[in-house]
Design an enzyme around this catalytic site. Structure first.
Site, PDB file in Angstrom:
ATOM      1  N   GLY A  13       0.811  -1.216   0.000  1.00 34.17           N
ATOM      2  CA  GLY A  13       0.000   0.000   0.000  1.00 34.17           C
ATOM      3  C   GLY A  13       0.844   1.264   0.000  1.00 34.17           C
ATOM      4  O   GLY A  13       0.343   2.366   0.299  1.00 34.17           O
ATOM      5  N   THR A  14       2.099   1.140  -0.375  1.00 36.09           N
ATOM      6  CA  THR A  14       3.037   2.266  -0.368  1.00 36.09           C
ATOM      7  C   THR A  14       2.547   3.432  -1.229  1.00 36.09           C
ATOM      8  O   THR A  14       2.578   4.590  -0.791  1.00 36.09           O
ATOM      9  CB  THR A  14       4.402   1.792  -0.939  1.00 36.09           C
ATOM     10  OG1 THR A  14       4.677   0.486  -0.448  1.00 36.09           O
ATOM     11  CG2 THR A  14       5.509   2.740  -0.593  1.00 36.09           C
ATOM     12  N   THR A  15       2.116   3.127  -2.446  1.00 42.42           N
ATOM     13  CA  THR A  15       1.701   4.184  -3.387  1.00 42.42           C
ATOM     14  C   THR A  15       0.558   5.001  -2.779  1.00 42.42           C
ATOM     15  O   THR A  15       0.561   6.238  -2.826  1.00 42.42           O
ATOM     16  CB  THR A  15       1.235   3.545  -4.722  1.00 42.42           C
ATOM     17  OG1 THR A  15       2.180   2.552  -5.118  1.00 42.42           O
ATOM     18  CG2 THR A  15       1.073   4.575  -5.810  1.00 42.42           C
ATOM     19  N   HIS A  39      11.870   1.090   1.771  1.00 44.79           N
ATOM     20  CA  HIS A  39      11.352  -0.284   1.880  1.00 44.79           C
ATOM     21  C   HIS A  39      12.195  -1.098   2.853  1.00 44.79           C
ATOM     22  O   HIS A  39      11.954  -2.277   3.045  1.00 44.79           O
ATOM     23  CB  HIS A  39      11.399  -0.980   0.508  1.00 44.79           C
ATOM     24  CG  HIS A  39      10.191  -0.740  -0.352  1.00 44.79           C
ATOM     25  ND1 HIS A  39       8.914  -0.625   0.156  1.00 44.79           N
ATOM     26  CD2 HIS A  39      10.042  -0.645  -1.705  1.00 44.79           C
ATOM     27  CE1 HIS A  39       8.051  -0.450  -0.833  1.00 44.79           C
ATOM     28  NE2 HIS A  39       8.708  -0.454  -1.974  1.00 44.79           N
ATOM     29  N   ARG A  41      -3.120  -2.250  -9.751  1.00 36.33           N
ATOM     30  CA  ARG A  41      -3.677  -3.468 -10.340  1.00 36.33           C
ATOM     31  C   ARG A  41      -5.156  -3.489 -10.007  1.00 36.33           C
ATOM     32  O   ARG A  41      -5.967  -2.961 -10.735  1.00 36.33           O
ATOM     33  CB  ARG A  41      -2.903  -4.708  -9.826  1.00 36.33           C
ATOM     34  CG  ARG A  41      -3.148  -5.973 -10.638  1.00 36.33           C
ATOM     35  CD  ARG A  41      -2.354  -7.133 -10.070  1.00 36.33           C
ATOM     36  NE  ARG A  41      -2.687  -7.425  -8.681  1.00 36.33           N
ATOM     37  CZ  ARG A  41      -3.662  -8.251  -8.279  1.00 36.33           C
ATOM     38  NH1 ARG A  41      -4.366  -8.906  -9.163  1.00 36.33           N
ATOM     39  NH2 ARG A  41      -3.916  -8.439  -6.981  1.00 36.33           N
ATOM     40  N   LYS A  42      -5.506  -4.045  -8.815  1.00 32.04           N
ATOM     41  CA  LYS A  42      -6.924  -4.072  -8.438  1.00 32.04           C
ATOM     42  C   LYS A  42      -7.202  -3.223  -7.204  1.00 32.04           C
ATOM     43  O   LYS A  42      -8.296  -2.707  -7.051  1.00 32.04           O
ATOM     44  CB  LYS A  42      -7.347  -5.509  -8.154  1.00 32.04           C
ATOM     45  CG  LYS A  42      -7.547  -6.345  -9.396  1.00 32.04           C
ATOM     46  CD  LYS A  42      -8.243  -7.635  -9.019  1.00 32.04           C
ATOM     47  CE  LYS A  42      -8.506  -8.483 -10.244  1.00 32.04           C
ATOM     48  NZ  LYS A  42      -8.954  -9.826  -9.843  1.00 32.04           N
TER      49      LYS A  42
END
Ligand code: PAP
Length: 394
Positions: free
Chosen positions: A142-144, A199, A358-359
Site C-alpha cells: 500500500g506504499t503508493t 522499503h 492493479r486491483k
C-alpha cells in the site's frame, strides 16, 4: 592448423562448461548483473518522461526535493563501492523475481544493484533530522496509496485540489525513495521537513533515524497472501525476458521461506511492530485492510500523528474527503500520468506508472492461490505471529 583447431575446440569446451556451471550457480548471475548493471549506466533506460518527473519533483512542496537537492554525479565513495562489490559476491544468495538473484544482508534480501549501495550509504552517511518523516513499508503493501495520502495531507494548504500536483505526478515521484535516492542526490540539501520513503527493514534504517526521539515513521502492512500475489504479478511484468521464467508455485515457495525483495516479509512487519510497541509516539502502524475499510478515520489519525491535525473547519469543508478522492485507486488510475509515465528509482530499471496499480482490493489473493497455498501461508502466519500480540488486517 591442427593446433589452431584444437585451441578453438578447447575454448568452446571451456565456454560451455562455464555457461552450464553458470546456469546452475547463482553467483554467475551476480557476476553477469555486475557486468550489466554496474557499468555506470548513465540513466541508460530512463526515458525523457522520467527526466520530466525529476524536474517536477524539484518544483514541489516543503517535504519534496528542491532545486538545491541537486542530482549529483555519484554519492558513492570508494569505501562504499568496495564494500558493495565485496558483499555482492560473498553474501548468501537465492532466487529473485525481478532480478534473478537476491542477496541476504543482515537478515534481509536485497537486489545486488544500486539500491543495495543506497542501503550501505544510508547506514554510513544519513543524518536524521528531528523533523524527518519516513514512510516505510515492505513492497506491495500500500506504499503508493500511503505516499499519496501523506503528501496530500502534509501539503493541503499549499495546493488547490483542482490543480494538485498529484493529478500530474505519480505518488512515487512526490518524495524521495531514500534507498535509491541517496546514491546520486544530496539528501542534506532537502529542506525540512523531509518526507522520505524506504522499503528497508527497521533494523536497516539509518541508526540516527531509529535513535532520534522526534523523527517520525509511518509504517503500512498488508495481509501476506495479498502481498505475495501483488508482488508476484508486479514482478513478472518487470522480469527481463533474458532471465528464465519463474512460476507462481516456485515464487510462493521462496516467499514462504522468507526469500522476497526486502523480506522475509514477517520479519519486516514484526521489526516495525516491535519498534512501535517500544515507541508508539514515534511510529504509526497502519494496516492496508483497515485503511480500506475506514479511510477517513485513518487519514485523521495520520494527520494528528504528523502534527497536522485537521481543524473543525477543514473537516466541515470536507477536506479529508477531498484528499481521499484525490488519492483513491479510481482517481489515480484514471489519470494520464498513470497510463503513460515511468518511475526510475534506480538507473537500472524504469517502471511503467500503470504497473503500480492493479486491483487495489482486499482478499484478491483467493482468486490466484490454491486452497493448499492458502492453508500453508495461513499456518506460517499463525506460527510467526504467535506471542507477538500482532494480527494482520482482514
Ligand atoms: P510498491 O511497493 O511497488 O510501491 P505498493 O503501492 O506498496 O507497491 O502496492 C501496490 C498495491 O497497492 C497494488 O495492489 P494489488 O496488486 O493487490 O492491486 C495496487 O493496486 C494497490 N494500490 C495502488 N494504489 C492504490 C490506491 N490509491 N488505493 C488502494 N490501493 C492501491
Amino acid at each position: 592448423m591442427t593446433t589452431v583447431l584444437m585451441l578453438i575446440g578447447l575454448r568452446k569446451t571451456i565456454m560451455s562448461i562455464f555457461i552450464t556451471w553458470g546456469a546452475l550457480h547463482l553467483n554467475f548471475y551476480k557476476l553477469v548483473l555486475l557486468l550489466l548493471l554496474n557499468t555506470k549506466p548513465a540513466h541508460r533506460f530512463i526515458p525523457t518522461k522520467v527526466a520530466t518527473a525529476i524536474t517536477l519533483l524539484s518544483q514541489m512542496g516543503p517535504s519534496l526535493p528542491s532545486q538545491q537537492s541537486n542530482i549529483i554525479e555519484e554519492n558513492v565513495n570508494e569505501k562504499i563501492n568496495q564494500q558493495f562489490e565485496e558483499l555482492i559476491t560473498t553474501l548468501p544468495s537465492d532466487k529473485g523475481l525481478i532480478v534473478p538473484t537476491l542477496i541476504n544482508y543482515k537478515g534481509f534480501w536485497y537486489p545486488p544493484i544500486s539500491i543495495f549501495k543506497g542501503v550501505l550509504l544510508m547506514q554510513d552517511q544519513f543524518k536524521a533530522r528531528s523533523t524527518d518523516i519516513f514512510l516505510c513499508s515492505a513492497p506491495k503493501t500500500g506504499t503508493t496509496w500511503l505516499k499519496a495520502l501523506t503528501f496530500a495531507t502534509m501539503n493541503r494548504s499549499k495546493f488547490e485540489f483542482a490543480t494538485h500536483p498529484l493529478l500530474t505526478t505519480v505518488p512515487h515521484n512526490c518524495m524521495p525513495y531514500l534507498d535509491a535516492y541517496i546514491t546520486d542526490h544530496d539528501v542534506e540539501a532537502l529542506p525540512s521537513p523531509r518526507l522520505l520513503s524506504s522499503h528497508s527493514a527497521y533494523s536497516l534504517l539509518p541508526k540516527s533515524t531509529r535513535e532520534s526521539p522526534d523523527c517520525k515513521i509511518v509504517y503500512i502492512c498488508r495481509n501476506p497472501k495479498d502481498v505475495f500475489v501483488s508482488d508476484y504479478l508486479f514482478s513478472m511484468k518487470l522480469r527481463a525476458p533474458m532471465f528464465p521464467p519463474i512460476s507462481m508455485e516456485e515464487a510462493f515457495d521462496l516467499f514462504c521461506k522468507g526469500v522476497c525483495l526486502y523480506g522475509p516479509y514477517f520479519e519486516h512487519v514484526l521489526g516495525y511492530w516491535k519498534a512501535r510497541l517500544e515507541s508508539p509516539e514515534k511510529i504509526l502502524f497502519l494496516k492496508y485492510e483497515e485503511m480500506r475499510r475506514d479511510p477517513v478515520k485513518h487519514v485523521k489519525h495520520l494527520a494528528e500523528f504528523l502534527g497536522k491535525p485537521f481543524s473543525a473547519e477543514e473537516e466541515k469543508a470536507g477536506v479529508i474527503e477531498e484528499i481521499l478522492k484525490l488519492c483513491s485507486f479510481d482517481k489515480l488510475t484514471s489519470l494520464e500520468v498513470s497510463k503513460t509515465g515511468k518511475v526510475a528509482f534506480v538507473p537500472e530499471i524504469a517502471i511503467g506508472n500503470e504497473t503500480f496499480y492493479r486491483k487495489g482490493k482486499v482478499g484478491d489473493s483467493k482468486n490466484h492461490l490454491t486452497p493448499e497455498m492458502i492453508e500453508r501461508l495461513d499456518k506460517i502466519t499463525e506460527e510467526k505471529l504467535k506471542g507477538t500480540g500482532f494480527a494482520f488486517g482482514e
